[in-house]
Design a protein around this motif. Structure first.
Motif, PDB file in Angstrom:
ATOM      1  N   VAL A  47     133.142 -22.858  42.958  1.00 29.23           N
ATOM      2  CA  VAL A  47     134.192 -23.751  42.457  1.00 29.23           C
ATOM      3  C   VAL A  47     133.537 -24.628  41.403  1.00 29.23           C
ATOM      4  O   VAL A  47     132.588 -25.349  41.700  1.00 29.23           O
ATOM      5  CB  VAL A  47     134.787 -24.610  43.591  1.00 29.23           C
ATOM      6  N   THR A  48     133.988 -24.530  40.195  1.00 30.63           N
ATOM      7  CA  THR A  48     133.317 -25.247  39.113  1.00 30.63           C
ATOM      8  C   THR A  48     134.218 -26.253  38.418  1.00 30.63           C
ATOM      9  O   THR A  48     135.397 -26.006  38.196  1.00 30.63           O
ATOM     10  CB  THR A  48     132.780 -24.254  38.056  1.00 30.63           C
ATOM     11  N   SER A  49     133.665 -27.379  38.096  1.00 32.62           N
ATOM     12  CA  SER A  49     134.329 -28.333  37.206  1.00 32.62           C
ATOM     13  C   SER A  49     133.817 -28.057  35.804  1.00 32.62           C
ATOM     14  O   SER A  49     133.181 -27.040  35.570  1.00 32.62           O
ATOM     15  CB  SER A  49     133.982 -29.760  37.633  1.00 32.62           C
ATOM     16  N   GLY A  50     134.084 -28.965  34.913  1.00 33.04           N
ATOM     17  CA  GLY A  50     133.461 -28.865  33.588  1.00 33.04           C
ATOM     18  C   GLY A  50     134.354 -28.318  32.494  1.00 33.04           C
ATOM     19  O   GLY A  50     133.917 -28.243  31.340  1.00 33.04           O
ATOM     20  N   ALA A  51     135.602 -27.930  32.810  1.00 35.12           N
ATOM     21  CA  ALA A  51     136.468 -27.377  31.758  1.00 35.12           C
ATOM     22  C   ALA A  51     136.824 -28.452  30.736  1.00 35.12           C
ATOM     23  O   ALA A  51     136.734 -28.223  29.520  1.00 35.12           O
ATOM     24  CB  ALA A  51     137.736 -26.789  32.371  1.00 35.12           C
ATOM     25  N   VAL A  52     137.210 -29.604  31.223  1.00 36.11           N
ATOM     26  CA  VAL A  52     137.601 -30.691  30.315  1.00 36.11           C
ATOM     27  C   VAL A  52     136.408 -31.069  29.442  1.00 36.11           C
ATOM     28  O   VAL A  52     136.515 -31.209  28.221  1.00 36.11           O
ATOM     29  CB  VAL A  52     138.111 -31.907  31.124  1.00 36.11           C
ATOM     30  N   ASN A 133     138.605 -22.816  39.443  1.00 37.34           N
ATOM     31  CA  ASN A 133     138.813 -24.186  38.965  1.00 37.34           C
ATOM     32  C   ASN A 133     140.294 -24.493  39.176  1.00 37.34           C
ATOM     33  O   ASN A 133     141.095 -23.592  39.432  1.00 37.34           O
ATOM     34  CB  ASN A 133     138.430 -24.317  37.484  1.00 37.34           C
ATOM     35  N   GLU A 134     140.634 -25.758  39.101  1.00 37.80           N
ATOM     36  CA  GLU A 134     142.048 -26.083  39.145  1.00 37.80           C
ATOM     37  C   GLU A 134     142.676 -25.607  37.834  1.00 37.80           C
ATOM     38  O   GLU A 134     142.044 -25.644  36.772  1.00 37.80           O
ATOM     39  CB  GLU A 134     142.236 -27.597  39.280  1.00 37.80           C
ATOM     40  N   ASN A 135     143.920 -25.136  37.941  1.00 38.02           N
ATOM     41  CA  ASN A 135     144.608 -24.709  36.723  1.00 38.02           C
ATOM     42  C   ASN A 135     145.147 -25.953  36.019  1.00 38.02           C
ATOM     43  O   ASN A 135     146.336 -26.248  36.049  1.00 38.02           O
ATOM     44  CB  ASN A 135     145.731 -23.731  37.088  1.00 38.02           C
ATOM     45  N   ASP A 136     144.234 -26.684  35.393  1.00 35.02           N
ATOM     46  CA  ASP A 136     144.559 -28.000  34.819  1.00 35.02           C
ATOM     47  C   ASP A 136     145.693 -27.949  33.800  1.00 35.02           C
ATOM     48  O   ASP A 136     146.432 -28.909  33.638  1.00 35.02           O
ATOM     49  CB  ASP A 136     143.314 -28.591  34.136  1.00 35.02           C
ATOM     50  N   VAL A 137     145.817 -26.834  33.111  1.00 40.06           N
ATOM     51  CA  VAL A 137     146.790 -26.733  32.024  1.00 40.06           C
ATOM     52  C   VAL A 137     148.223 -26.893  32.539  1.00 40.06           C
ATOM     53  O   VAL A 137     149.084 -27.454  31.853  1.00 40.06           O
ATOM     54  CB  VAL A 137     146.619 -25.383  31.293  1.00 40.06           C
ATOM     55  N   GLY A 146     143.839 -32.196  42.279  1.00 33.79           N
ATOM     56  CA  GLY A 146     143.367 -33.456  41.704  1.00 33.79           C
ATOM     57  C   GLY A 146     141.870 -33.549  41.518  1.00 33.79           C
ATOM     58  O   GLY A 146     141.410 -34.131  40.557  1.00 33.79           O
ATOM     59  N   ASP A 147     141.106 -33.002  42.432  1.00 35.03           N
ATOM     60  CA  ASP A 147     139.652 -33.035  42.259  1.00 35.03           C
ATOM     61  C   ASP A 147     139.071 -31.776  42.881  1.00 35.03           C
ATOM     62  O   ASP A 147     139.660 -31.185  43.782  1.00 35.03           O
ATOM     63  CB  ASP A 147     139.067 -34.282  42.928  1.00 35.03           C
ATOM     64  N   ASN A 148     137.918 -31.396  42.397  1.00 36.65           N
ATOM     65  CA  ASN A 148     137.366 -30.111  42.803  1.00 36.65           C
ATOM     66  C   ASN A 148     136.639 -30.130  44.151  1.00 36.65           C
ATOM     67  O   ASN A 148     136.352 -29.068  44.709  1.00 36.65           O
ATOM     68  CB  ASN A 148     136.454 -29.564  41.707  1.00 36.65           C
ATOM     69  N   ASP A 149     136.336 -31.322  44.678  1.00 34.24           N
ATOM     70  CA  ASP A 149     135.791 -31.380  46.042  1.00 34.24           C
ATOM     71  C   ASP A 149     136.878 -30.884  47.001  1.00 34.24           C
ATOM     72  O   ASP A 149     136.643 -30.012  47.838  1.00 34.24           O
ATOM     73  CB  ASP A 149     135.398 -32.813  46.414  1.00 34.24           C
ATOM     74  N   LEU A 208     132.038 -38.916  34.077  1.00 38.16           N
ATOM     75  CA  LEU A 208     132.598 -37.665  33.552  1.00 38.16           C
ATOM     76  C   LEU A 208     133.418 -36.887  34.575  1.00 38.16           C
ATOM     77  O   LEU A 208     134.407 -36.256  34.249  1.00 38.16           O
ATOM     78  CB  LEU A 208     131.473 -36.770  33.011  1.00 38.16           C
ATOM     79  N   GLY A 209     133.009 -36.895  35.824  1.00 38.80           N
ATOM     80  CA  GLY A 209     133.704 -36.110  36.847  1.00 38.80           C
ATOM     81  C   GLY A 209     134.861 -36.885  37.445  1.00 38.80           C
ATOM     82  O   GLY A 209     135.090 -38.050  37.123  1.00 38.80           O
ATOM     83  N   THR A 210     135.610 -36.212  38.336  1.00 38.43           N
ATOM     84  CA  THR A 210     136.761 -36.840  38.963  1.00 38.43           C
ATOM     85  C   THR A 210     136.385 -37.440  40.315  1.00 38.43           C
ATOM     86  O   THR A 210     136.861 -38.484  40.710  1.00 38.43           O
ATOM     87  CB  THR A 210     137.880 -35.794  39.167  1.00 38.43           C
ATOM     88  N   GLY A 211     135.526 -36.738  41.026  1.00 40.11           N
ATOM     89  CA  GLY A 211     135.275 -37.111  42.426  1.00 40.11           C
ATOM     90  C   GLY A 211     134.258 -38.219  42.567  1.00 40.11           C
ATOM     91  O   GLY A 211     133.482 -38.512  41.681  1.00 40.11           O
ATOM     92  N   GLY A 212     134.275 -38.885  43.703  1.00 35.31           N
ATOM     93  CA  GLY A 212     133.220 -39.805  44.121  1.00 35.31           C
ATOM     94  C   GLY A 212     132.928 -39.436  45.554  1.00 35.31           C
ATOM     95  O   GLY A 212     133.227 -38.315  45.972  1.00 35.31           O
TER      96      GLY A 212
HETATM   97  N1  GLU Z   1     139.175 -29.410  36.903  1.00 36.96           N
HETATM   98  C1  GLU Z   1     138.411 -30.405  36.192  1.00 36.96           C
HETATM   99  C2  GLU Z   1     137.606 -29.772  35.057  1.00 36.96           C
HETATM  100  O1  GLU Z   1     137.331 -28.601  35.091  1.00 36.96           O
HETATM  101  C3  GLU Z   1     137.405 -31.109  37.085  1.00 36.96           C
HETATM  102  C4  GLU Z   1     137.922 -31.821  38.256  1.00 36.96           C
HETATM  103  C5  GLU Z   1     136.773 -32.461  39.045  1.00 36.96           C
HETATM  104  O2  GLU Z   1     135.699 -32.661  38.496  1.00 36.96           O
HETATM  105  O3  GLU Z   1     136.936 -32.758  40.224  1.00 36.96           O
HETATM  106  O4  GLU Z   1     137.220 -30.445  34.127  1.00 36.96           O
END
Ligand code: GLU
Length: 312
Positions: A47-52, A133-137, A146-149, A208-212
């Motif tokens: 499960v990867t973040s980083g698209a934005v 990844n979440e389908n953010d689009v 909402g967050d990737n965790d 930069l990320g969403t989660g804490g």
């Molecule tokens: N889906 C978001 C992205 O790829 C990240 C969400 C997150 O970091 O939790 O940028």
């Protein structure tokens, strides 16, 4: 060693190694470890973040407005950049990847849920690495995870995984904020997520990320209730994925609250179906009731009513 089904979550802070753009050297390093785990027979989902972030980087770091529309635009640009990069990195280790973009409705809608599961199972069968990844689009607030965790936890429950490894920029959950409190100690194991644990959650994490920590505990809560263990580790530590899989003492381990099998049975009995029935023969009754076996088509005498794939 028993092979496991593992969901690995890489957060933005891990992918960038603390910088403002994707750190390819570190991403190769993660892929090397993933390939080693796959070679040992583990079934890995990433499960990867980083698209934005990748979108922002690709467009030359324009001023950020931080609106939903902007986020979706950057994700649309960045998701393909991100996958392109993963495809290349995975190819170094002769791994082929499969992109899976999900939103919350894919977990709540039964048919989509089952379709997603079939796709993942197909990936494992063919030795592919699913990258989620979440389908953010398309993910407006009402339907987004909402967050990737949290997304990683939902994926793990869907896959009935053995564990989730959350790679973060801190080594785990502490008794206090380690950045400001020298007394802070790493909590190596959490048996139950109670009020005290929630109180340690604090606010959001890196810029930069969403989660804490809160979203990580939330993810642990979702996973452990369904019988899936979750580990928070420092994603920048050497050999972290290999060690997290083989060592019992790395980072913070959230113990599963129930057995996976139990979780599955609970899920089955939580759904009742009075509209449809299968009439089965005495041999099948005996096999199901007394021998713990599955139903084979040969034992079915008749089918009544209508039902869908995967229905109880
Ligand atoms: N889906 C978001 C992205 O790829 C990240 C969400 C997150 O970091 O939790 O940028």
């Amino acid at each position: 060693m028993k092979t496991q089904r593992i969901v690995i979550k890489l957060g933005t802070s891990v992918l960038t190694a603390g910088q403002d753009k994707l750190n390819k050297a570190h991403m190769i390093e993660m892929m090397r470890q993933i390939s080693q785990l796959m070679q040992s027979g583990h079934e890995i989902t990433l499960v990867t973040s980083g698209a934005v972030l990748a979108g922002w980087e690709h467009l030359g770091f324009p001023d950020r407005k931080r609106t939903l529309a902007e986020k979706q635009l950057l994700a649309a640009v960045g998701q393909s950049q991100l996958m392109h990069l993963y495809t290349q990195l995975a190819a170094i280790y002769e791994i082929k990847v499969a992109q899976t973009l999900l939103t919350r409705s894919d977990f709540s809608d039964r048919r989509r849920y089952l379709n997603a599961r079939t796709t993942f199972e197909g990936c494992f069968e063919h030795g592919l690495l699913p990258i989620v990844n979440e389908n953010d689009v398309v993910a407006i607030e009402e339907i987004q995870v909402g967050d990737n965790d949290t997304l990683a936890a939902h994926v793990a429950v869907l896959l009935e995984a053995d564990q989730v490894i959350i790679c973060s920029d801190i080594p785990g959950l502490y008794t206090a904020a380690p950045q400001t409190n020298p007394e802070a100690k790493l909590i190596s194991e959490v048996a139950q997520i109670n009020e005290d644990i929630w109180n340690l959650a604090g606010g959001a994490g890196s810029k930069l990320g969403t989660g804490g920590m809160r979203t990580k505990i939330q993810a642990a809560d979702i996973a452990t209730r369904a019988g899936v263990g979750l580990r928070i580790v420092d994603g920048r530590a050497p050999n972290v994925l290999l060690e997290a899989t083989s060592k019992a003492s790395l980072g913070t381990w959230f113990q599963p609250r129930i057995q996976k099998l139990e979780a599955r049975k609970r899920w089955i009995i939580s759904e009742t179906n009075q509209k449809a029935a299968l009439i089965i023969d005495a041999g099948a009754i005996n096999a199901l009731r007394y021998q713990g076996k599955s139903l084979l088509a040969v034992g079915i005498i008749a089918s009544q009513g209508e039902y869908e794939r995967g229905q109880t």
